[in-house]
Design a protein around this motif. Structure first.
Motif, PDB file in Angstrom:
ATOM      1  N   ILE A   1      -1.651  -2.895 -16.354  1.00 27.76           N
ATOM      2  CA  ILE A   1      -2.478  -2.749 -15.151  1.00 27.76           C
ATOM      3  C   ILE A   1      -3.012  -4.111 -14.728  1.00 27.76           C
ATOM      4  N   LEU A   2      -2.879  -4.428 -13.441  1.00 20.54           N
ATOM      5  CA  LEU A   2      -3.406  -5.679 -12.894  1.00 20.54           C
ATOM      6  C   LEU A   2      -4.785  -5.483 -12.291  1.00 20.54           C
ATOM      7  N   GLU A   3      -4.909  -4.481 -11.421  1.00 20.91           N
ATOM      8  CA  GLU A   3      -6.187  -4.288 -10.726  1.00 20.91           C
ATOM      9  C   GLU A   3      -6.167  -2.970  -9.971  1.00 20.91           C
ATOM     10  N   ARG A   4      -7.352  -2.558  -9.552  1.00 22.27           N
ATOM     11  CA  ARG A   4      -7.522  -1.426  -8.644  1.00 22.27           C
ATOM     12  C   ARG A   4      -8.432  -1.877  -7.510  1.00 22.27           C
ATOM     13  N   GLN A   5      -8.119  -1.446  -6.287  1.00 19.10           N
ATOM     14  CA  GLN A   5      -8.907  -1.891  -5.138  1.00 19.10           C
ATOM     15  C   GLN A   5      -9.013  -0.766  -4.111  1.00 19.10           C
ATOM     16  N   PRO A   6     -10.251  -0.423  -3.703  1.00 13.57           N
ATOM     17  CA  PRO A   6     -10.413   0.637  -2.699  1.00 13.57           C
ATOM     18  C   PRO A   6      -9.975   0.174  -1.315  1.00 13.57           C
ATOM     19  N   PHE A   7      -9.459   1.128  -0.532  1.00 10.40           N
ATOM     20  CA  PHE A   7      -8.979   0.797   0.806  1.00 10.40           C
ATOM     21  C   PHE A   7      -9.348   1.907   1.783  1.00 10.40           C
ATOM     22  N   ASP A   8      -9.212   1.608   3.061  1.00  9.85           N
ATOM     23  CA  ASP A   8      -9.520   2.550   4.130  1.00  9.85           C
ATOM     24  C   ASP A   8      -8.316   3.471   4.318  1.00  9.85           C
ATOM     25  N   VAL A   9      -8.423   4.691   3.802  1.00  9.61           N
ATOM     26  CA  VAL A   9      -7.294   5.626   3.836  1.00  9.61           C
ATOM     27  C   VAL A   9      -6.924   5.988   5.264  1.00  9.61           C
ATOM     28  N   ALA A  10      -7.921   6.294   6.088  1.00  7.72           N
ATOM     29  CA  ALA A  10      -7.648   6.688   7.475  1.00  7.72           C
ATOM     30  C   ALA A  10      -6.950   5.560   8.243  1.00  7.72           C
ATOM     31  N   HIS A  11      -7.368   4.337   8.010  1.00  8.22           N
ATOM     32  CA  HIS A  11      -6.754   3.192   8.683  1.00  8.22           C
ATOM     33  C   HIS A  11      -5.286   3.068   8.285  1.00  8.22           C
ATOM     34  N   PHE A  12      -4.997   3.263   7.008  1.00  5.33           N
ATOM     35  CA  PHE A  12      -3.609   3.168   6.557  1.00  5.33           C
ATOM     36  C   PHE A  12      -2.770   4.296   7.157  1.00  5.33           C
ATOM     37  N   GLN A  13      -3.336   5.501   7.198  1.00  5.94           N
ATOM     38  CA  GLN A  13      -2.588   6.627   7.738  1.00  5.94           C
ATOM     39  C   GLN A  13      -2.290   6.448   9.224  1.00  5.94           C
ATOM     40  N   THR A  14      -3.160   5.704   9.918  1.00  5.17           N
ATOM     41  CA  THR A  14      -2.958   5.474  11.354  1.00  5.17           C
ATOM     42  C   THR A  14      -2.026   4.304  11.627  1.00  5.17           C
ATOM     43  N   THR A  15      -2.190   3.230  10.857  1.00  4.65           N
ATOM     44  CA  THR A  15      -1.465   1.983  11.158  1.00  4.65           C
ATOM     45  C   THR A  15      -0.373   1.644  10.161  1.00  4.65           C
ATOM     46  N   GLY A  16      -0.430   2.233   8.969  1.00  8.25           N
ATOM     47  CA  GLY A  16       0.512   1.863   7.919  1.00  8.25           C
ATOM     48  C   GLY A  16       0.163   0.546   7.254  1.00  8.25           C
ATOM     49  N   LYS A  17      -1.054   0.041   7.506  1.00  6.40           N
ATOM     50  CA  LYS A  17      -1.468  -1.240   6.938  1.00  6.40           C
ATOM     51  C   LYS A  17      -2.696  -1.050   6.054  1.00  6.40           C
ATOM     52  N   LEU A  18      -2.752  -1.860   4.995  1.00  4.34           N
ATOM     53  CA  LEU A  18      -3.867  -1.776   4.063  1.00  4.34           C
ATOM     54  C   LEU A  18      -5.069  -2.557   4.574  1.00  4.34           C
ATOM     55  N   LYS A  19      -6.222  -1.901   4.555  1.00  4.19           N
ATOM     56  CA  LYS A  19      -7.486  -2.537   4.882  1.00  4.19           C
ATOM     57  C   LYS A  19      -8.434  -2.261   3.710  1.00  4.19           C
ATOM     58  N   PHE A  20      -8.625  -3.285   2.875  1.00  2.23           N
ATOM     59  CA  PHE A  20      -9.437  -3.094   1.677  1.00  2.23           C
ATOM     60  C   PHE A  20     -10.914  -3.078   2.038  1.00  2.23           C
ATOM     61  N   THR A  21     -11.671  -2.245   1.333  1.00  2.00           N
ATOM     62  CA  THR A  21     -13.090  -2.061   1.634  1.00  2.00           C
ATOM     63  C   THR A  21     -14.012  -2.731   0.619  1.00  2.00           C
ATOM     64  N   LYS A  22     -13.478  -3.063  -0.551  1.00  2.00           N
ATOM     65  CA  LYS A  22     -14.256  -3.748  -1.586  1.00  2.00           C
ATOM     66  C   LYS A  22     -13.319  -4.651  -2.368  1.00  2.00           C
ATOM     67  N   PRO A  23     -13.869  -5.581  -3.117  1.00  2.00           N
ATOM     68  CA  PRO A  23     -13.009  -6.448  -3.941  1.00  2.00           C
ATOM     69  C   PRO A  23     -12.258  -5.655  -5.006  1.00  2.00           C
ATOM     70  N   ALA A  24     -11.160  -6.212  -5.461  1.00  2.00           N
ATOM     71  CA  ALA A  24     -10.382  -5.607  -6.537  1.00  2.00           C
ATOM     72  C   ALA A  24     -11.152  -5.679  -7.854  1.00  2.00           C
ATOM     73  N   VAL A  25     -10.944  -4.683  -8.702  1.00  2.00           N
ATOM     74  CA  VAL A  25     -11.580  -4.674 -10.022  1.00  2.00           C
ATOM     75  C   VAL A  25     -10.484  -4.691 -11.087  1.00  2.00           C
ATOM     76  N   PRO A  26     -10.691  -5.419 -12.170  1.00  2.00           N
ATOM     77  CA  PRO A  26      -9.682  -5.476 -13.239  1.00  2.00           C
ATOM     78  C   PRO A  26      -9.657  -4.176 -14.015  1.00  2.00           C
ATOM     79  N   PRO A  27      -8.648  -3.973 -14.848  1.00  2.00           N
ATOM     80  CA  PRO A  27      -8.619  -2.767 -15.693  1.00  2.00           C
ATOM     81  C   PRO A  27      -9.805  -2.741 -16.639  1.00  2.00           C
TER      82      PRO A  27
END
Length: 526
Positions: free
Chosen positions: A427-453
């Motif tokens: 595992i490298l990292e986990r990072q929260p993203f805007d699900v609705a934005h991705f479903q609309t645009t197909g692009k990732l928009k992260f909402t917080k910094p990545a966290v390590p395992p």
């Protein structure tokens, strides 16, 4: 749904699965024979005998205990009845009415073996060794046992994995090496495997498994798959919330969550910590002190617990996962009542092993793969990997030895335990993203910094937690064998209903040959 059976906790002694002995051992390796049979077994003092299926007529099945590098040959035999005793949904792929009801194929979870011995879901066989995939199916499976770790074996049949496992088809497979044995960890009777599963019961003691998610929905077929399914009680090694009498000393527990779908957060009610020394793929570099351990289904934790200061006391292993019912909060009980038989000479070392981690620079490709939920024609939940069904063309192909980064984009509302056959994942990292934005645009928009395992995830794994609303990134080297393997969610109800895909590892020369053919015969590849 029948009325819940009320069962008292901590009235049955913890069973320890028997270790299987080889029929023959020579310089080529060890040879075993295992027969799948129907039988009955009491799972609680106040229940009647429960109808089960088990390897060698045992639940859990016998434990394999082998050395690293010791080639193990196993002849898996199916002596089960012709009819299943759990409800089969014949509308899902791999469980059609045209197929035999009872089919089996064994997968060594976390093992590294050729595809012909990996338990490909369509390589099933009946009691007469009839099968659909003769190129994959073998009567004798070969396990080279390349890494020392805690594995387990279970049924992996397309479309009915959830039912065959719920019926009892599972057991431990422990691989050791000389390095681990030199660490002076608790061993013998002080090293105990714990297979934790959940089950529901009818009043007569028989297993209850739901036949439909909604009796009042006329659109649904009957039986109809329920995704997911969390049962009423937790069992450890085949007993409902058992107890064990132990000495005031250190113990080693190889813990496996093998519920069909349930996540469990383990905690000791005494407040004492676990010292986690290993995960799915073997030892960590150093012990990690953990007050709680979260395991999704099929994740493992190799832990040391020190009971030396608790003589005369009782310690309960709890499930404190959010939303756990009162029936599923008590896992098992440790009664520290047995006198110490001798000085505890075991040791918890500061350093366990050296892990050769992969670096991002080693990756030749990054794949973005979605975890999605849609509805099927009946309005049921259908979970998919990258929007594809099992029968879709193989889309994940890589050369042997290739290092890749996979980014699992979880658009669903479930935390999925993702398992890759034959491959070690880091595992490298986990990072929260805007699900609705991705479903609309197909692009990732992260909402917080990545966290390590988490500290106890910083080793290689074969199953990783991909939380809802997060991108979970891991890196892996695709080796040591070429062939067709599978990756899937290990919530068995998801896996059975399309949340599983094949991937292929090919030799480099095959890729070069294909490129040459494309140049010489371009029309064939248009």
């Amino acid at each position: 749904m029948p009325a819940k059976v009320k069962l008292q906790k901590f009235v049955d002694k913890l069973p320890i699965p028997k270790t299987i002995s080889p029929i023959m051992r020579d310089k080529k390796g060890s040879y075993y024979e295992v027969n799948m049979r129907e039988f009955t077994q009491k799972l609680h003092r106040d229940l009647g005998p429960t109808r089960l299926w088990g390897y060698n007529g045992m639940y859990p099945g016998p434990t394999f205990d082998v050395m690293k590098g010791e080639m193990t040959y196993v002849k898996w035999m199916n002596d089960l009845p012709d009819k299943h005793f759990l409800p089969i949904d014949t509308t899902i792929h791999g469980a059609e009415k045209t197929l035999p009801q009872v089919r089996t194929v064994v997968h060594l979870h976390g093992g590294k073996q050729h595809d012909h011995s990996d338990g490909y879901p369509e390589a099933w066989f009946t009691r007469n060794f009839e099968q659909t995939g003769p190129s994959f199916q073998r009567k004798v499976y070969e396990y080279p046992n390349l890494e020392a770790t805690t594995l387990f074996y279970h049924d992996h049949t397309m479309g009915i994995t959830r039912l065959n496992n719920y019926a009892g088809l599972g057991g431990f497979f422990i691989i050791r090496d000389q390095h681990e044995q030199s660490l002076n960890l608790p061993k013998g009777t002080y090293e105990i495997p714990l297979m934790i599963q959940d089950r529901s019961f009818n009043p007569d003691g028989s297993l209850f498994y739901p036949a439909t998610p909604d009796k009042n929905n006329p659109r649904l077929p009957y039986p109809s798959i329920v995704t997911p399914f969390d049962a009423d009680y937790l069992l450890v090694n085949g007993k409902v919330s058992p107890y064990i009498e132990i000495e005031p000393r250190k113990y080693r527990f190889r813990m496996l969550n093998y519920c069909n779908s349930r996540a469990i957060t383990f905690k000791l009610d005494s407040g004492q910590p676990f010292y986690q020394i290993g995960t799915d793929r073997g030892l960590l570099e150093k012990p990690v002190k953990m007050n709680e351990i979260l395991l999704l289904t099929t994740e493992r934790a190799d832990v040391i617990v020190d009971f030396s200061r608790f003589f005369g006391k009782t310690v309960n292993l709890k499930n404190v996962f959010m939303g756990a019912s009162p029936e599923t909060t008590d896992v098992m009980q440790f009664r520290v009542t047995s006198p110490l038989k001798g000085k505890d000479g075991s040791y918890l070392p500061e350093h366990l092993t050296k892990i050769d981690f992969l670096s991002r620079e080693m990756a030749t490709r990054t794949r973005d793969l979605t975890l999605t939920r849609v509805e099927d024609e009946y309005g049921r939940s259908l979970n998919l990997l990258n929007g594809k069904m099992w029968n879709d063309r193989v889309s994940e192909k890589m050369e042997l030895g290739t290092v890749e980064i996979w980014r699992l984009i979880n658009l669903s509302t479930d935390d999925h335990p993702i398992h890759l056959h034959v491959v070690d994942m880091q595992i490298l990292e986990r990072q929260p993203f805007d699900v609705a934005h991705f479903q609309t645009t197909g692009k990732l928009k992260f909402t917080k910094p990545a966290v390590p395992p988490e500290p106890n995830e910083r080793g290689f794994k074969d199953t990783i937690r991909a939380p809802a609303g997060y991108v979970t990134s891991f890196i892996a080297r695709f080796d040591p064998f070429t062939g067709i393997f599978v990756w899937h969610c290990h919530m068995l109800e998801h896996e059975d209903y399309e949340m599983m895909r094949p991937f292929e590892i090919v030799k480099k020369k095959h890729r070069l040959k294909n490129l040459l053919l494309r140049v010489i015969y371009p029309s064939r590849f248009q």
